[in-house]
Design an enzyme around this catalytic site. Structure first.
Site, PDB file in Angstrom:
ATOM      1  N   GLY A 173       0.804  -1.194  -0.026  1.00  0.00           N
ATOM      2  CA  GLY A 173      -0.097  -0.124  -0.175  1.00  0.00           C
ATOM      3  C   GLY A 173       0.913   1.172   0.066  1.00  0.00           C
ATOM      4  O   GLY A 173       1.922   1.148  -0.484  1.00  0.00           O
ATOM      5  N   SER A 174       0.257   2.388   0.395  1.00  0.00           N
ATOM      6  CA  SER A 174       0.855   3.555   0.332  1.00  0.00           C
ATOM      7  C   SER A 174       2.130   3.673   1.524  1.00  0.00           C
ATOM      8  O   SER A 174       2.269   3.117   2.591  1.00  0.00           O
ATOM      9  CB  SER A 174       0.122   4.775   0.713  1.00  0.00           C
ATOM     10  OG  SER A 174      -0.485   4.658   1.952  1.00  0.00           O
TER      11      SER A 174
ATOM     12  N   GLU B 298       5.463  -3.286   0.790  1.00  0.00           N
ATOM     13  CA  GLU B 298       5.590  -2.913  -0.584  1.00  0.00           C
ATOM     14  C   GLU B 298       4.975  -1.824  -0.748  1.00  0.00           C
ATOM     15  O   GLU B 298       3.727  -1.487  -0.652  1.00  0.00           O
ATOM     16  CB  GLU B 298       5.064  -4.037  -1.361  1.00  0.00           C
ATOM     17  CG  GLU B 298       5.724  -5.350  -1.422  1.00  0.00           C
ATOM     18  CD  GLU B 298       7.032  -5.535  -2.004  1.00  0.00           C
ATOM     19  OE1 GLU B 298       7.241  -4.701  -3.017  1.00  0.00           O
ATOM     20  OE2 GLU B 298       7.650  -6.541  -1.666  1.00  0.00           O
ATOM     21  N   LEU B 299       5.516  -0.508  -0.884  1.00  0.00           N
ATOM     22  CA  LEU B 299       5.031   0.776  -0.747  1.00  0.00           C
ATOM     23  C   LEU B 299       5.112   1.552  -1.966  1.00  0.00           C
ATOM     24  O   LEU B 299       5.055   0.980  -3.296  1.00  0.00           O
ATOM     25  CB  LEU B 299       5.820   1.513   0.307  1.00  0.00           C
ATOM     26  CG  LEU B 299       5.810   0.580   1.658  1.00  0.00           C
ATOM     27  CD1 LEU B 299       6.606   1.470   2.594  1.00  0.00           C
ATOM     28  CD2 LEU B 299       4.693   0.413   2.195  1.00  0.00           C
TER      29      LEU B 299
ATOM     30  N   CYS C  67       1.924   0.425  -8.765  1.00  0.00           N
ATOM     31  CA  CYS C  67       2.980   0.883  -8.336  1.00  0.00           C
ATOM     32  C   CYS C  67       4.504   1.128  -9.332  1.00  0.00           C
ATOM     33  O   CYS C  67       5.282   1.955  -9.067  1.00  0.00           O
ATOM     34  CB  CYS C  67       3.667   0.068  -6.955  1.00  0.00           C
ATOM     35  SG  CYS C  67       3.686  -1.451  -7.340  1.00  0.00           S
TER      36      CYS C  67
ATOM     37  N   GLU D 241       3.953  10.275  -5.532  1.00  0.00           N
ATOM     38  CA  GLU D 241       3.419   9.405  -6.135  1.00  0.00           C
ATOM     39  C   GLU D 241       2.193   9.648  -6.933  1.00  0.00           C
ATOM     40  O   GLU D 241       1.399  10.254  -6.378  1.00  0.00           O
ATOM     41  CB  GLU D 241       2.966   8.135  -5.398  1.00  0.00           C
ATOM     42  CG  GLU D 241       2.467   7.223  -6.060  1.00  0.00           C
ATOM     43  CD  GLU D 241       2.599   5.805  -5.396  1.00  0.00           C
ATOM     44  OE1 GLU D 241       2.044   5.754  -4.244  1.00  0.00           O
ATOM     45  OE2 GLU D 241       2.960   4.723  -5.776  1.00  0.00           O
TER      46      GLU D 241
HETATM   47  P1  NAP Z   1      -3.426   2.530   1.329  1.00  0.00           P
HETATM   48  O1  NAP Z   1      -4.470   3.636   1.485  1.00  0.00           O
HETATM   49  O2  NAP Z   1      -1.920   2.469   2.111  1.00  0.00           O
HETATM   50  O3  NAP Z   1      -4.185   1.042   1.820  1.00  0.00           O
HETATM   51  C1  NAP Z   1      -3.712  -0.037   1.511  1.00  0.00           C
HETATM   52  C2  NAP Z   1      -4.283  -1.266   2.412  1.00  0.00           C
HETATM   53  O4  NAP Z   1      -3.945  -0.737   3.838  1.00  0.00           O
HETATM   54  C3  NAP Z   1      -5.800  -1.161   2.490  1.00  0.00           C
HETATM   55  O5  NAP Z   1      -6.245  -2.479   2.504  1.00  0.00           O
HETATM   56  C4  NAP Z   1      -6.183  -0.046   3.641  1.00  0.00           C
HETATM   57  O6  NAP Z   1      -7.356  -0.405   4.137  1.00  0.00           O
HETATM   58  C5  NAP Z   1      -5.181  -0.603   4.487  1.00  0.00           C
HETATM   59  N1  NAP Z   1      -4.924   0.536   5.886  1.00  0.00           N
HETATM   60  C6  NAP Z   1      -5.521   1.825   5.724  1.00  0.00           C
HETATM   61  N2  NAP Z   1      -5.058   2.269   6.876  1.00  0.00           N
HETATM   62  C7  NAP Z   1      -4.145   1.290   7.574  1.00  0.00           C
HETATM   63  C8  NAP Z   1      -3.611   1.299   8.717  1.00  0.00           C
HETATM   64  N3  NAP Z   1      -3.593   2.313   9.590  1.00  0.00           N
HETATM   65  N4  NAP Z   1      -2.794   0.124   9.271  1.00  0.00           N
HETATM   66  C9  NAP Z   1      -3.189  -0.929   8.255  1.00  0.00           C
HETATM   67  N5  NAP Z   1      -3.689  -1.028   7.118  1.00  0.00           N
HETATM   68  C10 NAP Z   1      -4.317   0.088   6.796  1.00  0.00           C
HETATM   69  O7  NAP Z   1      -3.066   2.005  -0.270  1.00  0.00           O
HETATM   70  P2  NAP Z   1      -3.874   1.980  -1.506  1.00  0.00           P
HETATM   71  O8  NAP Z   1      -4.489   3.630  -1.704  1.00  0.00           O
HETATM   72  O9  NAP Z   1      -4.790   1.069  -1.192  1.00  0.00           O
HETATM   73  O10 NAP Z   1      -2.881   1.581  -2.675  1.00  0.00           O
HETATM   74  C11 NAP Z   1      -2.370   2.314  -3.369  1.00  0.00           C
HETATM   75  C12 NAP Z   1      -0.857   2.416  -2.703  1.00  0.00           C
HETATM   76  O11 NAP Z   1      -0.060   1.278  -2.990  1.00  0.00           O
HETATM   77  C13 NAP Z   1      -0.015   3.107  -3.521  1.00  0.00           C
HETATM   78  O12 NAP Z   1       0.810   3.912  -2.697  1.00  0.00           O
HETATM   79  C14 NAP Z   1       1.000   2.087  -4.530  1.00  0.00           C
HETATM   80  O13 NAP Z   1       2.290   2.552  -4.811  1.00  0.00           O
HETATM   81  C15 NAP Z   1       1.086   0.911  -3.516  1.00  0.00           C
HETATM   82  N6  NAP Z   1       1.310  -0.137  -3.881  1.00  0.00           N
HETATM   83  C16 NAP Z   1       2.444  -0.833  -3.840  1.00  0.00           C
HETATM   84  C17 NAP Z   1       2.854  -1.777  -4.506  1.00  0.00           C
HETATM   85  C18 NAP Z   1       4.428  -2.382  -4.558  1.00  0.00           C
HETATM   86  O14 NAP Z   1       4.486  -3.496  -4.824  1.00  0.00           O
HETATM   87  N7  NAP Z   1       5.328  -1.826  -3.896  1.00  0.00           N
HETATM   88  C19 NAP Z   1       2.007  -2.464  -5.244  1.00  0.00           C
HETATM   89  C20 NAP Z   1       0.708  -2.157  -5.413  1.00  0.00           C
HETATM   90  C21 NAP Z   1       0.453  -0.859  -4.783  1.00  0.00           C
HETATM   91  P3  NAP Z   1      -8.741   0.527   3.706  1.00  0.00           P
HETATM   92  O15 NAP Z   1      -8.864   0.535   1.926  1.00  0.00           O
HETATM   93  O16 NAP Z   1      -9.927   0.085   4.250  1.00  0.00           O
HETATM   94  O17 NAP Z   1      -8.233   2.057   3.660  1.00  0.00           O
END
Ligand code: NAP
Length: 486
Positions: free
Chosen positions: A238-239, A258-259, A292, A386
């Site tokens: 995630g982020s 993986e961010l 990502c 990003e």
């Molecule tokens: P995100 O907002 O960080 O959410 C990712 C996951 O974390 C979701 O299931 C979210 O739940 C959960 N989450 C939210 N707050 C949390 C907390 N305090 N503790 C634990 N988990 C929590 O990311 P996104 O917007 O879904 O995804 C986009 C990001 O993912 C981008 O930054 C992208 O670069 C990154 N990404 C990285 C890779 C890699 O391989 N490096 C691959 C794919 C994506 P909710 O949905 O319920 O908020």
């Protein structure tokens, strides 16, 4: 809305092998970002459900670590065969809840069976080392030392919205293959695909409690899951902001993060410009740029910048944006209208600072038309932060040192690409660019599911890819047999 789905989508939490409502009874709809139709309904988990899922996973972990590797492999092989039969239906649900095109969704779910098979195989390969203890002065030949691997125990897997099948399986499949129990928390916007995949593992005969799924708000569920002492391993995608929070709360646990990223592509003057433009016209816009490893920045030499843009712009302008369910659409929506507005406003801010939009960048509901932005200041937010949307920022660098400085000039380091016809330039790029994966004559948007994959700097910690993931989801014990000197 596309064709009807011929599959029952679970609408509850998976805890201890049973589909159960949230303790509070709360539920919510999952809507299509394209037209707002309700794709399914899910339970909204809360604190008591977290406790129940972790308790079930603790029980499941005991059963599963006692299960021999060949029997785990049998379950995963059955799951692979089952998911293969369900690709079309799971892809329809995925496309509807996520907004990516049906073609992209079929491609994503089409990888699921092989992912499960490859992970299953790695779970049978938990080799250790024999230790040459007598090379250590003072240690005789009366001792034997070796290492054994064992599962971590309870793994918490938290996944983002952009690849609801692929990224769930990059965690769940190796975790199960290695003998762990899992509590999965998929993204709130795309939980249905995760629930369908969980059903596949249940139908394949996974014992109760080995896989548990909680749907609901990441902030509260995530904090409770990652800080719980019963959890030994957290695998998060995630982020970077959420990754930082998890790292600060986790305590003494194994972490894979993986961010986020802002991936660069460097185009050298000796590159095949047409090939580079064709690859960028894919690599910046697949999944509406919500990848990502999407190309966010292109750094060209001033001598070829005009030719590169002339080749790129018509290709990007030709990308057909439309209904994700339509076979003719090449790009669907962003995950929400709010995300589309954020991307649109980032493009507008760049133009206010002097950059030019050469094509695209218009907002319509949850879609943003694919954009090429030229003359972007490498220090501006469009390059540094990003974007996670369908736009590529192009800038120039007069020499090698400036190009590498720009490529490395963000806080991130996930993927990078370089286009050149000179092997020396390629070797130098591999040495000089700080990224977890470097592609020569392709963009960062490429992944074989078995390769080591993970970022440097603020892009993360650890590697996925099944061999690496199984390694990170197991622990090493060192064993010493003390004989008597003879
Ligand atoms: P995100 O907002 O960080 O959410 C990712 C996951 O974390 C979701 O299931 C979210 O739940 C959960 N989450 C939210 N707050 C949390 C907390 N305090 N503790 C634990 N988990 C929590 O990311 P996104 O917007 O879904 O995804 C986009 C990001 O993912 C981008 O930054 C992208 O670069 C990154 N990404 C990285 C890779 C890699 O391989 N490096 C691959 C794919 C994506 P909710 O949905 O319920 O908020």
């Amino acid at each position: 809305m596309g064709e009807p789905v011929n599959i029952t989508i679970p609408d509850r939490l998976l805890i201890g092998g049973a589909w159960v409502p949230a303790a509070s009874g709360a539920a919510e709809p999952v809507r299509s970002p394209w037209d707002g139709h309700v794709v399914g309904e899910v339970a909204v988990a809360g604190a008591p459900d977290v406790q129940a899922a972790l308790a079930a996973a603790e029980r499941g972990a005991i059963v599963w670590r006692e299960t021999p590797a060949f029997a785990r492999m049998d379950v995963l092989s059955r799951a692979a065969a089952l998911v293969e039969q369900r690709v079309a239906d799971i892809a329809r649900v995925l496309s509807a809840e996520n907004g990516k095109t049906i073609t992209e969704a079929r491609g994503e779910v089409g990888r699921a069976a092989d992912m499960i098979r490859l992970a299953g195989y790695e779970g049978t390969q938990l080799y250790g080392d024999t230790l040459p203890l007598d090379a250590n002065r003072g240690t005789g030949r009366d001792k034997l030392g070796f290492t054994v691997r064992q599962p971590c125990g309870v793994v918490v897997a938290i996944t983002p919205f952009n690849y609801p099948s692929l990224l769930v399986l990059h965690k769940v499949a190796p975790a199960l293959a290695a003998g762990n129990a899992v509590v999965l928390k998929p993204a709130r916007t795309t939980p249905l695909t995760a629930l369908l995949l969980a059903q596949v593992f249940l139908d394949a005969g996974l014992p109760d409690g080995v896989l548990n799924v909680l749907t609901g708000p990441g902030a509260s569920l995530g904090d409770a899951l990652v800080s719980d002492p019963r959890v030994r391993k957290i695998s998060f995608t995630g982020s970077t902001a959420t990754g930082r929070r998890i790292a600060s709360l986790a305590g003494v646990k194994k972490l894979s993060l993986e961010l986020g990223a802002s991936c660069p592509v460097v185009v050298l003057p000796d590159a095949d410009i047409e090939a580079a433009a064709a690859a960028v016209a894919l690599g910046g816009y697949v999944n509406a740029g919500q990848v990502c490893i999407s190309v966010q920045r292109v750094i060209t030499h001033p001598r070829i910048n005009g030719d590169f843009l002339d080749a790129l712009v018509p290709k990007v302008a030709a990308i057909r944006v439309g209904d994700p369910a339509a076979e003719t659409s090449q790009m669907g929506t962003l995950i929400t209208a709010g995300e589309a507005e954020r991307v649109h406003s980032a493009i507008r801010s760049a133009t206010a600072q002097g950059a030019s939009v050469l094509t695209g960048g218009t907002l319509d509901g949850a879609t943003v038309s694919p954009a090429v932005i030229a003359g972007v200041d490498p220090d501006s937010p469009l390059a540094q932060e990003e974007l996670f949307g369908p736009a590529v920022a192009v800038s120039t660098a007069p020499d090698w040192a400036a190009a590498i400085a720009q490529a490395n000039g963000t806080g991130y380091g996930l993927g990078a690409g370089i286009f050149t016809s000179d092997v020396s330039g390629a070797v130098r790029a591999v040495r000089d660019i700080d990224a977890g994966v470097i592609h020569v004559n392709w963009t960062p948007l490429w992944r074989a599911d078995l390769m080591p994959y993970g970022g440097l700097k603020a892009s993360g910690i650890g590697k996925e890819g099944f061999r690496s993931a199984v390694e990170e989801m197991t622990e090493v014990k060192t064993v010493i047999l003390h004989g008597r000197p003879w």
